[in-house]
Design an enzyme around this catalytic site. Structure first.
Site, PDB file in Angstrom:
ATOM      1  N   HIS A  79       0.820  -1.224   0.000  1.00 23.11           N
ATOM      2  CA  HIS A  79       0.000   0.000   0.000  1.00 23.11           C
ATOM      3  C   HIS A  79       0.845   1.261   0.000  1.00 23.11           C
ATOM      4  O   HIS A  79       0.322   2.353  -0.240  1.00 23.11           O
ATOM      5  CB  HIS A  79      -0.918   0.007   1.234  1.00 23.11           C
ATOM      6  CG  HIS A  79      -1.980  -1.043   1.173  1.00 23.11           C
ATOM      7  ND1 HIS A  79      -3.303  -0.752   0.970  1.00 23.11           N
ATOM      8  CD2 HIS A  79      -1.905  -2.397   1.252  1.00 23.11           C
ATOM      9  CE1 HIS A  79      -4.005  -1.868   0.950  1.00 23.11           C
ATOM     10  NE2 HIS A  79      -3.181  -2.894   1.119  1.00 23.11           N
ATOM     11  N   ASP A 127       3.407   9.632  -0.550  1.00 24.71           N
ATOM     12  CA  ASP A 127       2.238   8.856  -0.122  1.00 24.71           C
ATOM     13  C   ASP A 127       1.952   7.805  -1.183  1.00 24.71           C
ATOM     14  O   ASP A 127       1.938   8.130  -2.379  1.00 24.71           O
ATOM     15  CB  ASP A 127       1.027   9.801   0.020  1.00 24.71           C
ATOM     16  CG  ASP A 127       0.013   9.285   1.038  1.00 24.71           C
ATOM     17  OD1 ASP A 127      -0.020   8.065   1.266  1.00 24.71           O
ATOM     18  OD2 ASP A 127      -0.742  10.107   1.585  1.00 24.71           O
TER      19      ASP A 127
HETATM   20  C1  G6P Z   1      -1.049   3.107   6.378  1.00 25.76           C
HETATM   21  C2  G6P Z   1      -0.456   1.735   6.136  1.00 25.76           C
HETATM   22  C3  G6P Z   1      -1.285   0.643   6.807  1.00 25.76           C
HETATM   23  C4  G6P Z   1      -1.499   0.981   8.270  1.00 25.76           C
HETATM   24  C5  G6P Z   1      -2.116   2.367   8.420  1.00 25.76           C
HETATM   25  C6  G6P Z   1      -2.310   2.787   9.879  1.00 25.76           C
HETATM   26  O1  G6P Z   1      -2.264   3.232   5.705  1.00 25.76           O
HETATM   27  O2  G6P Z   1      -0.320   1.492   4.755  1.00 25.76           O
HETATM   28  O3  G6P Z   1      -0.646  -0.607   6.690  1.00 25.76           O
HETATM   29  O4  G6P Z   1      -2.312   0.021   8.893  1.00 25.76           O
HETATM   30  O5  G6P Z   1      -1.272   3.310   7.774  1.00 25.76           O
HETATM   31  O6  G6P Z   1      -1.116   2.695  10.581  1.00 25.76           O
HETATM   32  P1  G6P Z   1      -0.984   1.761  11.857  1.00 25.76           P
HETATM   33  O7  G6P Z   1       0.465   1.741  12.173  1.00 25.76           O
HETATM   34  O8  G6P Z   1      -1.818   2.432  12.900  1.00 25.76           O
HETATM   35  O9  G6P Z   1      -1.521   0.412  11.497  1.00 25.76           O
END
Ligand code: G6P
Length: 484
Positions: free
Chosen positions: A169, A383
């Site tokens: 992602h 991003d």
């Molecule tokens: C981004 C990443 C995700 C992640 C999210 C929230 O979107 O691509 O993999 O889950 O951020 O971050 P966190 O560390 O809270 O999961």
């Protein structure tokens, strides 16, 4: 519209991500409840998993919780436990202290610590073992994001019957940056355990193919990477290609037409003192999002009298994120100091120039904020995609509103009708803010119509269809190779 399960020829699918779509929250009185997990991955994948009705394997958000599989909001969820040490070494350490900054152009300095790497390996192995235990025979396992890059190869060794697909992602770094990683070969080999490796942008896929040629002796033919035969593993191909992700555009559009959401949008403008222009920023509080740059540009416009308090207000939603990681703590201090200074210098009893909200909000409240905002400012320094930009566009069926969008987001490849900015160029960003603030309605409509056509034309359903079709065709090629 074909059923997603038909696209995969009736094969079962298992989704694996670091986080489950819901986070377990334990209140001070000990009662536990579930709330939607933060981030774009969950926003995008939740509607897909609901439609597939498949299993989702991931972490529940707490330390040392050993929870049995459960159902929440109609989804079948299988928790993977993480200990306090795993959180420190794997999650805060290697995932968010090494890979996250490295993959986002080294905006912050990555730490290369062997204990973090060992923890990352250990937790990736645990995920692979849980999936190996849960996945039905011949299923397609769809692994997500930078936290789990070793899972494909580990899983292939445990369950050779599975077809494995991986989607990143976030950006994949250009070669000179990736080269810094002491474990670059292990990461590439981990990913090459998959049959399909998907990326947000063409340049991410190209950087990965180059890394695979360099560190894993793969041979690239177009989007295919050919791996030579090894021990008991025959030679095979891996598809490494871009699949730009999206949102459930219809669901956001429907949310934004609800009368209570529209009423709330009006209320928000009134509560802000009915300024002529509402600018909005919506981000996790993350150093990749360019929040400091955005505040600097806005503050200079106030200093120079180009924007006046009461006429314009910037609402900055900065949802709490990774609060135990040092770089995030420093960022929070800096942002809050800057907001305090801007409001102290330019605010009045009646008006606050920057309304800063360090909170997460429901989807309904977000839709109301999007409707209330004349300008959405997305100024990320890097991003993978930025789904907030797409959410704003999907909500604006009135075809009004202006999107200011950093050219360093994946979304900028598609949303060409936005006002594209380089967030490092403060003067350029100020000019774009002013242009957005003063844009005539006709031009807003023309641009928004074009943006909406793009988002509606490639929604998350379409993305999942493309990705699963590619995975299914790799599964068929594998089956054909096995029987020949
Ligand atoms: C981004 C990443 C995700 C992640 C999210 C929230 O979107 O691509 O993999 O889950 O951020 O971050 P966190 O560390 O809270 O999961």
């Amino acid at each position: 519209m074909p059923e997603l399960t038909d696209i995969v020829g009736g094969r079962e699918i298992v989704v694996v991500a670091n986080r489950l779509p819901v986070d377990r929250v334990v209140e001070t009185d000990g009662t536990a409840s579930w709330r939607t997990s933060p981030g774009g991955l969950v926003t995008a994948m939740e509607p897909v998993v609901r439609e597939l009705g498949c299993l989702w394997v991931g972490w529940s958000g707490g330390a040392d919780e050993d929870l049995p599989p459960f159902e929440a909001e109609g989804m079948r969820l299988v928790p993977v436990p993480l200990s306090g040490d795993d959180l420190e070494g794997y999650y805060e350490g290697f995932a968010n202290g090494t890979l996250w900054p490295l993959y986002h152009d080294v905006i912050a300095q990555p730490g290369f610590h062997r204990e973090w790497w060992e923890s990352y390996e250990r937790v990736n192995r645990r995920f692979a073992e849980v999936v190996a235990h849960e996945a039905p025979r011949d299923a397609i396992v769809w692994v997500h994001d930078y936290q789990l890059q070793l899972v494909p190869a580990l899983l292939r060794a445990l369950r050779p019957d599975l077809t494995i697909a991986f989607f990143l992602h976030i950006p994949f770094p250009a070669r000179p940056l990736f080269a810094q990683l002491p474990w670059r070969r292990e990461i590439v080999e981990g990913l090459l355990g998959a049959d399909v490796v998907g990326f947000q942008r063409e340049q991410d896929a190209a950087s990965f193919r180059a890394a695979a040629e360099r560190y894993a002796d793969a041979l690239a033919h177009g989007n295919l990477l050919r791996l030579s035969a090894e021990d008991d593993d025959p030679s095979r191909s891996v598809l490494a290609q871009e699949f730009p992700i999206s949102i459930d555009a219809d669901a956001f559009a429907a949310l934004a037409t609800r009368p209570e959401v529209r009423r709330r949008a009006e209320e928000i403008r009134e509560e802000l003192g009915n300024p002529r222009t509402v600018l909005l920023g919506v981000d996790r509080l993350d150093y990749t999002k360019g929040i400091r740059h955005r505040l600097k540009a806005f503050a200079e416009l106030l200093d120079e009298g180009e924007v006046t308090v009461g006429e314009a207000a910037l609402v900055q939603v900065a949802s709490p994120s990774r609060e135990r990681v040092a770089a995030y703590r420093r960022l929070r201090e800096e942002v809050e100091r800057t907001v305090g200074r801007i409001n102290g210098e330019h605010g009045s009893i009646a008006h606050t120039p920057v309304v800063y909200l360090h909170q997460g909000f429901s989807r309904e409240e977000m839709a109301a904020l999007y409707l209330a905002a004349d300008v959405l400012v997305v100024t990320a320094l890097r991003d993978g995609m930025n789904l907030v930009a797409k959410e704003y566009v999907a909500c604006r069926s009135d075809e009004l509103g202006v999107l200011v969008l950093s050219e360093f987001t994946g979304a900028a490849d598609e949303l060409r009708r936005a006002l594209l900015v380089n967030p490092h160029d403060i003067e350029g960003m100020k000019a774009a803010f002013l242009r957005a603030i003063h844009m005539p309605e006709k031009e807003q409509q023309r641009r928004m119509r074009g943006l909406r056509a793009v988002v509606q034309g490639n929604d998350v359903r379409h993305w999942a269809e493309n990705f699963l079709r590619a995975s299914s065709s790799m599964a068929e090629q594998r089956a054909a190779a096995d029987t020949s």
